[in-house]
Write a protein that holds these residues in place. Structure first.
Motif, PDB file in Angstrom:
ATOM      1  N   PHE A 131       0.837  -1.200   0.000  1.00 51.95           N
ATOM      2  CA  PHE A 131       0.000   0.000   0.000  1.00 51.95           C
ATOM      3  C   PHE A 131       0.874   1.253   0.000  1.00 51.95           C
ATOM      4  CE2 PHE A 131      -2.288   3.383   2.233  1.00 51.95           C
ATOM      5  CZ  PHE A 131      -3.453   3.441   1.475  1.00 51.95           C
ATOM      6  N   ILE A 132       1.907   1.237   0.830  1.00 51.49           N
ATOM      7  CA  ILE A 132       2.807   2.387   0.914  1.00 51.49           C
ATOM      8  C   ILE A 132       3.540   2.598  -0.412  1.00 51.49           C
ATOM      9  CG2 ILE A 132       4.911   3.278   2.009  1.00 51.49           C
ATOM     10  CD1 ILE A 132       3.965   1.931   4.616  1.00 51.49           C
ATOM     11  N   ALA A 133       4.013   1.495  -1.019  1.00 53.03           N
ATOM     12  CA  ALA A 133       4.748   1.597  -2.283  1.00 53.03           C
ATOM     13  C   ALA A 133       3.879   2.250  -3.362  1.00 53.03           C
ATOM     14  CB  ALA A 133       5.212   0.213  -2.733  1.00 53.03           C
ATOM     15  N   GLU A 134       2.608   1.841  -3.434  1.00 58.18           N
ATOM     16  CA  GLU A 134       1.672   2.406  -4.404  1.00 58.18           C
ATOM     17  C   GLU A 134       1.452   3.898  -4.173  1.00 58.18           C
ATOM     18  OE1 GLU A 134      -0.439   1.308  -7.043  1.00 58.18           O
ATOM     19  OE2 GLU A 134       1.254  -0.081  -7.066  1.00 58.18           O
ATOM     20  N   LYS A 135       1.175   4.227  -2.925  1.00 55.54           N
ATOM     21  CA  LYS A 135       0.866   5.616  -2.573  1.00 55.54           C
ATOM     22  C   LYS A 135       2.085   6.518  -2.757  1.00 55.54           C
ATOM     23  CE  LYS A 135      -2.854   7.569  -0.353  1.00 55.54           C
ATOM     24  NZ  LYS A 135      -3.707   7.226  -1.458  1.00 55.54           N
ATOM     25  N   LEU A 136       3.242   5.975  -2.430  1.00 54.98           N
ATOM     26  CA  LEU A 136       4.473   6.749  -2.551  1.00 54.98           C
ATOM     27  C   LEU A 136       4.748   7.071  -4.021  1.00 54.98           C
ATOM     28  CD1 LEU A 136       6.793   7.948  -0.880  1.00 54.98           C
ATOM     29  CD2 LEU A 136       8.016   5.797  -1.144  1.00 54.98           C
ATOM     30  N   LYS A 137       4.410   6.124  -4.905  1.00 60.94           N
ATOM     31  CA  LYS A 137       4.597   6.336  -6.339  1.00 60.94           C
ATOM     32  C   LYS A 137       3.763   7.546  -6.797  1.00 60.94           C
ATOM     33  CE  LYS A 137       5.051   2.226  -8.453  1.00 60.94           C
ATOM     34  NZ  LYS A 137       4.378   1.072  -9.108  1.00 60.94           N
TER      35      LYS A 137
END
Ligand SMILES: Nc1ncnc2c1ncn2[C@@H]1O[C@H](COP(=O)(O)OP(=O)(O)O)[C@@H](O)[C@H]1O
Ligand SMILES: O=C(O)C1=C[C@@H](OP(=O)(O)O)[C@@H](O)[C@H](O)C1
Ligand SMILES: [Mg+2]
Length: 170
Positions: A131-137
């Motif tokens: 979830f963090i990886a997606e949002k950070l992108k």
């Protein structure tokens, strides 16, 4: 100097910001706290009652109408730079620093952090990292517009103060 700290939830804006302010002998302000003072509601409660869109509008108003001192360290909320023209506004009204950390490092901190963060909902474990990886992108293009990018792993207030001072000399 007016210093805005930006970056993902858990990168250490609040924790490091307080220490940096103390090191520079200037006041410290947390945008989430100003938000709570102005609206009379905690961030999680505001989310729950009015939803995220309303929170973003109110957050923009709080940021852009606050009377910040000329010398101050301001820890912003993780989403603030990514909505409306907030990042441009901060860049025009102060010196911005992105504290950068990997999704795995962020997840490790956020898994154990007790402060309520409505955006994370109940993601845990590997789902949290994803979830963090997606949002950070989505968010990094905004964060990367900061005047200075600081690697957040083992970043101290002393190191951050030196990096800011060096940048000012350029
Ligand atoms: N340098 C650090 N090393 C390890 N954990 C940290 C560090 N800075 C902050 N934390 C922890 O990470 C969590 C999030 O920190 P916080 O300062 O609230 O981040 P932010 O304001 O960017 O969301 C807290 O539990 C805090 O104790
Ligand atoms: O990233 C986000 O969208 C948010 C981050 C929070 O601040 P921190 O970055 O200090 O946790 C707070 O503003 C709110 O829960 C929304
Ligand atoms: Mg914070």
């Amino acid at each position: 100097m007016r210093i805005f700290l930006v970056g993902f939830m858990g990168c250490g804006k609040t924790t490091l910001g307080r220490k940096l302010a103390s090191r520079l002998s200037v006041p410290f302000t947390d945008l989430d706290k100003v938000f709570e003072e102005v609206t009379g509601k905690t961030v999680p409660l505001y989310f729950k009652e009015f939803g995220e869109d309303a929170f973003r509008k109110a957050e923009r108003d709080v940021l852009q109408t606050s009377d910040f001192p000329d010398d101050v360290v301001i820890a912003t909320g993780g989403g603030a730079p990514c909505y409306y023209n907030n990042m441009d506004w901060m860049n025009a009204n102060g010196f911005t620093v992105y504290i950068s950390l990997s999704p795995a490092a962020l997840a490790k901190r956020l898994e154990t952090a007790d402060e309520e963060r409505p955006v994370l909902r109940d993601h845990k474990g590997t789902a949290l990292v994803e979830f963090i990886a997606e949002k950070l992108k989505e968010r990094e293009p905004f964060y990367k517009q900061a005047h200075l990018i600081a690697e957040g792993i083992s970043l101290s207030a002393e190191k951050l103060a030196s990096a800011i001072a060096l940048h000012q000399l350029r």
